[in-house]
Motif scaffolding. Structure first.
Motif, PDB file in Angstrom:
ATOM      1  N   LYS A  22     -25.103  42.175 115.005  1.00  0.00           N
ATOM      2  CA  LYS A  22     -24.134  42.292 116.100  1.00  0.00           C
ATOM      3  C   LYS A  22     -22.906  41.434 115.823  1.00  0.00           C
ATOM      4  O   LYS A  22     -21.770  41.827 116.130  1.00  0.00           O
ATOM      5  CB  LYS A  22     -24.786  41.876 117.419  1.00  0.00           C
ATOM      6  N   SER A  25     -20.949  43.282 113.301  1.00  0.00           N
ATOM      7  CA  SER A  25     -20.295  44.436 113.921  1.00  0.00           C
ATOM      8  C   SER A  25     -19.031  44.031 114.670  1.00  0.00           C
ATOM      9  O   SER A  25     -18.045  44.775 114.692  1.00  0.00           O
ATOM     10  CB  SER A  25     -21.272  45.126 114.878  1.00  0.00           C
ATOM     11  N   ASP A  33     -20.547  50.448 108.520  1.00  0.00           N
ATOM     12  CA  ASP A  33     -20.915  50.733 109.903  1.00  0.00           C
ATOM     13  C   ASP A  33     -22.377  50.338 110.107  1.00  0.00           C
ATOM     14  O   ASP A  33     -23.272  50.894 109.468  1.00  0.00           O
ATOM     15  CB  ASP A  33     -20.726  52.221 110.185  1.00  0.00           C
ATOM     16  N   VAL A  34     -22.614  49.353 111.000  1.00  0.00           N
ATOM     17  CA  VAL A  34     -23.980  48.839 111.202  1.00  0.00           C
ATOM     18  C   VAL A  34     -24.539  49.258 112.559  1.00  0.00           C
ATOM     19  O   VAL A  34     -25.633  48.832 112.929  1.00  0.00           O
ATOM     20  CB  VAL A  34     -24.015  47.295 111.081  1.00  0.00           C
ATOM     21  N   ASP A  35     -23.808  50.082 113.297  1.00  0.00           N
ATOM     22  CA  ASP A  35     -24.248  50.450 114.649  1.00  0.00           C
ATOM     23  C   ASP A  35     -25.607  51.152 114.638  1.00  0.00           C
ATOM     24  O   ASP A  35     -26.457  50.904 115.504  1.00  0.00           O
ATOM     25  CB  ASP A  35     -23.208  51.353 115.308  1.00  0.00           C
ATOM     26  N   GLU A  36     -25.797  52.025 113.660  1.00  0.00           N
ATOM     27  CA  GLU A  36     -27.065  52.747 113.580  1.00  0.00           C
ATOM     28  C   GLU A  36     -28.222  51.793 113.295  1.00  0.00           C
ATOM     29  O   GLU A  36     -29.304  51.926 113.889  1.00  0.00           O
ATOM     30  CB  GLU A  36     -26.968  53.803 112.481  1.00  0.00           C
ATOM     31  N   GLU A  37     -27.980  50.828 112.422  1.00  0.00           N
ATOM     32  CA  GLU A  37     -29.023  49.849 112.108  1.00  0.00           C
ATOM     33  C   GLU A  37     -29.315  48.954 113.310  1.00  0.00           C
ATOM     34  O   GLU A  37     -30.461  48.583 113.565  1.00  0.00           O
ATOM     35  CB  GLU A  37     -28.582  48.988 110.915  1.00  0.00           C
ATOM     36  N   THR A  39     -29.106  49.866 116.487  1.00  0.00           N
ATOM     37  CA  THR A  39     -29.920  50.684 117.394  1.00  0.00           C
ATOM     38  C   THR A  39     -31.369  50.740 116.918  1.00  0.00           C
ATOM     39  O   THR A  39     -32.307  50.639 117.726  1.00  0.00           O
ATOM     40  CB  THR A  39     -29.348  52.103 117.483  1.00  0.00           C
ATOM     41  N   ARG A  40     -31.546  50.895 115.611  1.00  0.00           N
ATOM     42  CA  ARG A  40     -32.903  50.973 115.054  1.00  0.00           C
ATOM     43  C   ARG A  40     -33.652  49.653 115.257  1.00  0.00           C
ATOM     44  O   ARG A  40     -34.820  49.645 115.656  1.00  0.00           O
ATOM     45  CB  ARG A  40     -32.836  51.298 113.560  1.00  0.00           C
ATOM     46  N   GLU A  42     -33.033  47.352 117.537  1.00  0.00           N
ATOM     47  CA  GLU A  42     -33.284  47.130 118.969  1.00  0.00           C
ATOM     48  C   GLU A  42     -34.565  47.842 119.397  1.00  0.00           C
ATOM     49  O   GLU A  42     -35.389  47.278 120.127  1.00  0.00           O
ATOM     50  CB  GLU A  42     -32.093  47.630 119.788  1.00  0.00           C
TER      51      GLU A  42
END
Length: 320
Positions: A22, A25, A33-37, A39-40, A42
């Protein structure tokens, strides 16, 4: 971030990685892009916490019940009791900050409140003596119960103590007698009384306030005649066996409901009350309201008899 317990290390590791991602990010220098990681991770952390709390051992529940960030009695009073007026002193020796007692309004209705406060930090823990009451604390509780009985006010008790204070001064001033008198006052009330074990319910120090028409416990609270460490020291002369003692003592809310020592378990947010204090406080308020709604219609003789029968019945079903 939450303060993690030792057995929560797998979750703590995942949360640590999540915080790092975070931070990355939010950085202006990120190149991927680390948003997908995020979410995973979390989802993985949430599932790990769910799996962990689905199978807590009695010793792990003991650790959760003692968590320093767990909401204390003062938090419940602030969240549930309006116009609260604390009453100080036992009119015999002095004041004991380990017991908070007074009058206020619970969801609009006048009530008397008894609570054991452990404190949130070093200064308040010393002030409240870590929730371990001296005789004057229990005599203050008796004083407030007498007022409640006289003016027809239901009594709400919030229990959270490792036990009554065992110091020399407390013993000299009649600790055992004070606990007995407080228990007697609970049994003799002609008004409804409801108690909630919000953390630890230790020995006579707890039952002095918890001898109620309705006894409830939070999902991860504990309630026992002695702490697991104390039991291990007595039985095996080794406090390191506290985990074994906790398992054998049947101190969890689930065990005590099955043994009919308590009447209801109040659920906690995933991961314990400390992860969502406001949610927990509201949940406790709802449970207290339900109990008082059932009890306020009964007259004084019925309340006394029901309370007496409730405690005399403990253990009888196991004798058959």
């Amino acid at each position: 971030m939450h303060s993690f317990l030792e057995f929560e290390k797998p979750v703590a590791d995942l949360v640590g990685k999540l915080e790092e991602l975070k931070a990355l990010s939010a950085s202006d220098e990120r190149s991927v892009d680390v948003d997908e990681e995020i979410t995973r991770l979390e989802g993985k952390a949430q599932q790990a916490l769910t799996d962990l709390y689905a199978k807590l051992t009695p010793w792990q529940k003991t650790q959760v019940a003692r968590h320093p960030d767990r909401p204390h009695a003062s938090d419940y009073i602030a969240g549930l009791i309006s116009d609260f007026t604390p009453l100080a002193g036992d009119r015999a020796f002095g004041e004991d900050a380990a017991v908070i007692a007074g009058l206020g309004r619970f969801r609009g209705a006048p009530v008397a409140v008894l609570a054991q406060e452990k404190g949130h930090d070093t200064a308040t823990r010393l002030k409240h003596n870590f929730g371990m009451a001296r005789p004057e604390g229990y005599r203050k509780a008796v004083r407030v119960m007498t007022l409640a009985d006289r003016f027809g006010l239901p009594v709400i008790a919030l229990v959270d103590t490792a036990g009554a204070y065992p110091g020399i001064g407390a013993e000299e001033r009649g600790q055992a007698e004070a606990i007995a008198r407080s228990t007697e006052a609970c049994l003799g009330l002609g008004v409804p009384n409801v108690s909630v074990v919000i953390g630890e319910g230790g020995s006579g120090g707890a039952i002095a306030l918890a001898t109620a028409n309705r006894v409830m416990m939070l999902e991860h609270a504990i309630y026992s005649v002695i702490s697991p460490e104390g039991a291990a020291s007595i039985l095996w002369h080794d406090s390191a066996k506290a985990q074994e003692a906790a398992t054998n003592m049947k101190i969890t809310a689930q065990d005590l409901l099955r043994l009919q020592v308590i009447d209801e378990i109040i659920g906690e947010p995933l991961g314990g009350a400390h992860r969502a204090p406001e949610v927990q406080i509201a949940s406790v308020g709802d449970a207290i309201e339900r109990s008082l709604t059932d009890l306020v219609a009964q007259d004084a003789p019925s309340l006394k008899q029901a309370r007496r029968d409730k405690f005399l019945a403990i253990g009888r079903s196991l004798e058959r």
